[in-house]
Design a protein around this motif. Structure first.
Motif, short mmCIF file in Angstrom:
data_model
loop_
_atom_site.label_atom_id
_atom_site.label_comp_id
_atom_site.label_asym_id
_atom_site.label_seq_id
_atom_site.Cartn_x
_atom_site.Cartn_y
_atom_site.Cartn_z
N ILE A 1 -1.75 1.26 -1.63
CA ILE A 1 -1.88 1.68 -0.24
C ILE A 1 -0.72 1.08 0.54
O ILE A 1 -0.50 -0.13 0.50
CB ILE A 1 -3.22 1.21 0.36
CG1 ILE A 1 -4.38 1.75 -0.48
CG2 ILE A 1 -3.33 1.63 1.82
CD1 ILE A 1 -5.72 1.13 -0.13
N ASN A 2 0.03 1.93 1.24
CA ASN A 2 1.15 1.47 2.07
C ASN A 2 0.88 1.83 3.52
O ASN A 2 0.57 2.97 3.84
CB ASN A 2 2.47 2.13 1.63
CG ASN A 2 2.92 1.60 0.29
OD1 ASN A 2 3.06 0.41 0.11
ND2 ASN A 2 3.11 2.50 -0.65
N ASN A 3 0.98 0.81 4.38
CA ASN A 3 0.89 0.96 5.83
C ASN A 3 -0.52 1.29 6.31
O ASN A 3 -0.71 2.15 7.17
CB ASN A 3 1.88 2.02 6.33
CG ASN A 3 2.18 1.83 7.80
OD1 ASN A 3 2.28 0.71 8.27
ND2 ASN A 3 2.31 2.93 8.52
N LEU A 4 -1.50 0.59 5.81
CA LEU A 4 -2.87 0.80 6.27
C LEU A 4 -3.03 0.22 7.67
O LEU A 4 -2.69 -0.92 7.93
CB LEU A 4 -3.88 0.16 5.32
CG LEU A 4 -5.35 0.32 5.74
CD1 LEU A 4 -5.74 1.78 5.78
CD2 LEU A 4 -6.26 -0.42 4.80
N GLY A 5 -3.52 1.01 8.58
CA GLY A 5 -3.80 0.55 9.94
C GLY A 5 -2.56 0.34 10.76
O GLY A 5 -2.61 -0.29 11.80
N ASP A 6 -1.44 0.84 10.33
CA ASP A 6 -0.16 0.69 11.01
C ASP A 6 0.17 -0.78 11.27
O ASP A 6 0.86 -1.12 12.22
CB ASP A 6 -0.13 1.50 12.31
CG ASP A 6 1.30 1.76 12.76
OD1 ASP A 6 2.19 1.80 11.90
OD2 ASP A 6 1.52 1.91 13.97
#
Length: 182
Positions: free
Chosen positions: A120-125
């Motif tokens: 997962i990349n960039n969860l929740g910004d």
């Protein structure tokens, strides 16, 4: 006598040619026409038949009859792979105020041999990256970084709904302290 000898030679030649025509030579090979290695000339099955398909029992399309992996295996995690546009409204539990944010999150196949793992990349910004685990249509994750995110999501069609809790770890320093003083 000459007639009898010629007659005998002709009969002998006919008998030999009849025997050689009626004797079949064994041709080993795959005799199953449904096999990818079928040999139409084979008349003795030598066990060489191959059946392409997915040979990984952890996949969604496992084929117990397959003897040769053809690269067609699919996994539950495959449905999660892609880039998702997200919009969320976060509510501060202390003040009750809300903030709306939008970002793109990318999910890709994991690098381990575990076919349930995703990256997962960039969860929740927040710029938090890590791994998650897929079980059917559910994704769970526990990502650590400057912001710790714990949660899960469910995939329905091309929509990923998830809930998570984000927390920030920090050390409060007084004006005259350094980290070495702690």
């Amino acid at each position: 006598m000459k007639f009898k000898l010629n007659y005998f030679v002709i009969l002998l030649a006919l008998a030999i040619s009849t025997l050689s025509v009626s004797c079949k030579k064994d041709v080993p090979g795959c005799t199953d026409p449904t096999s990818s290695t079928y040999n139409s000339e084979a008349n003795v099955d030598d066990g060489s038949c191959q059946y392409p398909g997915c040979t990984d029992s952890n996949s969604l399309n496992y084929d117990a009859k397959a003897t040769m992996d053809d690269g067609s295996c699919t996994y539950a995690r495959d449905a999660f792979i892609g880039t998702f546009s997200a919009t969320e409204t976060c509510t501060n539990t202390n003040s009750g105020s809300s903030v709306t944010a939008s970002w793109n999150m990318t999910i890709s196949a994991g690098t381990s041999t575990d076919v349930s793992e995703v990256i997962i990349n960039n969860l929740g910004d927040y710029g938090v990256n890590g791994t998650g685990t897929v079980d059917g249509t559910t994704l769970t994750f526990n990502l650590s970084g400057a912001v710790n995110i714990v949660g899960s999501g469910t995939l329905s069609g091309n929509k990923l709904d998830f809930t998570y809790t984000a927390s920030v770890s920090y050390t409060h320093l007084r004006a005259h302290e350094t980290e070495a003083d702690l």
